[in-house]
Design a protein around this motif. Structure first.
Motif, PDB file in Angstrom:
ATOM      1  N   ASP A 405      16.570  37.431 -40.061  1.00 14.56           N
ATOM      2  CA  ASP A 405      16.156  36.382 -39.125  1.00 14.56           C
ATOM      3  C   ASP A 405      15.532  35.209 -39.876  1.00 14.56           C
ATOM      4  N   ILE A 406      14.664  35.543 -40.821  1.00 11.38           N
ATOM      5  CA  ILE A 406      13.963  34.505 -41.589  1.00 11.38           C
ATOM      6  C   ILE A 406      14.954  33.715 -42.438  1.00 11.38           C
ATOM      7  N   ALA A 407      15.872  34.431 -43.102  1.00 10.79           N
ATOM      8  CA  ALA A 407      16.863  33.760 -43.948  1.00 10.79           C
ATOM      9  C   ALA A 407      17.743  32.829 -43.114  1.00 10.79           C
ATOM     10  N   THR A 408      18.133  33.284 -41.940  1.00  6.01           N
ATOM     11  CA  THR A 408      18.975  32.461 -41.063  1.00  6.01           C
ATOM     12  C   THR A 408      18.226  31.224 -40.591  1.00  6.01           C
ATOM     13  N   PHE A 409      16.961  31.398 -40.209  1.00  9.38           N
ATOM     14  CA  PHE A 409      16.151  30.260 -39.763  1.00  9.38           C
ATOM     15  C   PHE A 409      16.025  29.220 -40.870  1.00  9.38           C
ATOM     16  N   LEU A 410      15.676  29.655 -42.072  1.00 10.35           N
ATOM     17  CA  LEU A 410      15.509  28.715 -43.178  1.00 10.35           C
ATOM     18  C   LEU A 410      16.802  27.968 -43.475  1.00 10.35           C
ATOM     19  N   GLN A 411      17.922  28.669 -43.396  1.00 10.54           N
ATOM     20  CA  GLN A 411      19.208  28.024 -43.634  1.00 10.54           C
ATOM     21  C   GLN A 411      19.513  26.999 -42.542  1.00 10.54           C
ATOM     22  N   ASP A 412      19.229  27.352 -41.289  1.00 12.32           N
ATOM     23  CA  ASP A 412      19.531  26.464 -40.162  1.00 12.32           C
ATOM     24  C   ASP A 412      18.718  25.169 -40.214  1.00 12.32           C
ATOM     25  N   VAL A 413      17.468  25.254 -40.672  1.00 12.80           N
ATOM     26  CA  VAL A 413      16.596  24.065 -40.676  1.00 12.80           C
ATOM     27  C   VAL A 413      16.621  23.338 -42.007  1.00 12.80           C
TER      28      VAL A 413
END
Length: 466
Positions: A405-413
């Motif tokens: 979840d954290i990795a996806t969030f950082l990539q998205d933003v």
């Protein structure tokens, strides 16, 4: 008391400690650990030692915490800090005796008055510039009565130079020799030569970069003046200088403002009869397809781990700038020289000539358009000894957030992880020109995965009252 004597005994052979290669963090001066310098501001001595003992063992949340004593900025004043402090014990601060003892020359007051159109002129910077190497430049501003006061200057000859963005002053410099008595300088008169329009272009709530904004002064029955133009930066902002008309004393009037797509030459929109006032600190927002509007002056704030809103003061003489790592040094120095910026260390740059909110805004605009910087904000003050990084953000994710979840969030933003410390993720956002770290934190702090996020700050700060 026992701890006091143990540290005192350890301090005696401080020559040995001085050989240690301890790294002292940025913005830390071991020369003075007593707030305000104490009675012996030029030497690290026993009174500094007493201040260190009072802070020893404290953390950043404690009442006795002393930011200056926390030499490695790890949030705790402990033995490694003592070793670093001991290495400075007995040393003198660079500078003349008069400079260090400036607070004790309070009876020596050099004052004067600045007026505009016969009335007091507030918030004009008066630089006291030593001309024979007697000390550093001292800056003061005029108060609501147009009066400035320089107190405790070292002895010597000085030039007193008035500064306010867009104004010319008569005389432009006052000269005097500072001795041991107070003195009143001749009155200075200021006149506006140009103003600045702070304009932002948006379309469908998205900021629009790289379009031309054109400003034309329209007066019924008279030939129009202008146009004055500017290109929007990555945040959709254009800072446009507007000269004062011949025979006029201000910029007040109505203007025609238009936005043009330079790639196709198309007129995107135009607004008639936009009112402009001198020294108006609001931002003019041009919403393509809608009415133009004003918004209040930009605020800088964030919410901490307790969801408390943290206040700040915005400098009108300093910027915090992060340049790209691969910037050519000569190109960087040429830019700083052209913009009149002096490197003060730790990503802080001071305006050497122009000062004031509009000067800071124009420098930020020019820096963003230079292509050499990755982030720029005004220097912000969050209380005594509070420092921040203009391109780092601290995020605490909720317990239920998985690593994926954290990795996806950082990539998205568009953020990359720098490190994880005590459960906090320190991250760097790729785009900090169209939005700064404070806007980023406000945008994402209520995200379902996030417990809190704030700019990377260290030291003390004060909270805004509810």
């Amino acid at each position: 008391m026992k701890l006091f004597w143990v540290l005192l005994i350890a301090m005696m052979p401080s020559v040995g400690f001085a050989q240690q290669d301890w790294r002292v963090g940025p913005d830390i001066s071991l020369h003075i650990t007593v707030p305000n310098g104490g009675q012996t501001p030029c030497v690290v001595d026993f009174e500094d030692f007493i201040a260190f003992v009072q802070a020893y063992g404290s953390t950043s949340d404690d009442q006795n915490y002393n930011f200056r004593a926390d030499t490695n900025q790890d949030g705790t004043v402990n033995f490694p800090d003592f070793i670093a402090f001991a290495g400075q014990f007995g040393k003198s601060m660079a500078g003349t005796s008069d400079e260090c003892r400036r607070p004790f020359r309070t009876h020596v007051q050099i004052s004067g008055e600045v007026i505009k159109a016969g009335r007091p002129f507030e918030n004009v910077w008066i630089d006291a510039v030593p001309v024979d190497g007697v000390g550093s430049v001292q800056l003061e501003k005029t108060d609501s009565l147009g009066v400035f006061k320089h107190v405790g200057l070292a002895r010597g000859k000085y030039a007193f130079v008035p500064n306010q963005f867009g104004y010319v002053f008569t005389p432009d410099t006052l000269w005097t020799t500072v001795e041991d008595t107070a003195a009143v300088l001749p009155t200075v008169e200021g006149a506006l030569s140009f103003g600045l329009m702070d304009i932002q272009v948006i379309r469908d709530s998205v900021r629009v970069p790289n379009v031309r904004v054109s400003v034309l002064k329209s007066v019924a029955g008279q030939q129009a003046e202008g146009p004055w133009t500017g290109m929007t930066d990555p945040s959709g902002v254009s800072a446009i200088r507007i000269p004062v008309s011949d025979g006029a004393s201000d910029l007040m009037g109505t203007y025609v403002v238009s936005v043009i797509d330079t790639t196709k030459g198309d007129l995107l929109d135009a607004w008639m009869s936009v009112p402009i006032q001198t020294a108006d600190t609001r931002r003019l927002v041009l919403d393509i397809g809608h009415e133009a509007s004003y918004v209040p002056e930009r605020e800088y704030f964030f919410y901490d781990w307790n969801q408390q809103k943290v206040a700040c003061e915005v400098s009108d003489s300093r910027l915090r700038i992060r340049f790209y790592d691969d910037v050519d040094v000569n190109e960087k120095m040429m830019l700083l020289d052209r913009l009149g910026l002096q490197d003060k260390g730790d990503a802080v740059f001071e305006l050497r000539h122009d000062k004031g909110r509009f000067a800071v805004l124009e420098k930020m605009y020019q820096l963003k358009r230079s292509g050499l910087v990755r982030s720029v904000t005004p220097e912000l003050h969050f209380g005594d000894d509070r420092v921040y990084w203009p391109d780092h953000v601290v995020i605490r994710f909720k317990d239920e957030a998985s690593e994926d979840d954290i990795a996806t969030f950082l990539q998205d933003v568009g953020a990359s992880l720098i490190q994880i410390s005590a459960g906090n993720h320190e991250v760097l956002f790729a785009d900090l020109l169209s939005q700064d770290v404070f806007e980023v934190c406000e945008k994402y702090r209520t995200h379902p995965l996030i417990a809190y996020m704030y700019p990377d700050l260290r030291g003390r700060y004060r909270l805004l009252k509810p």
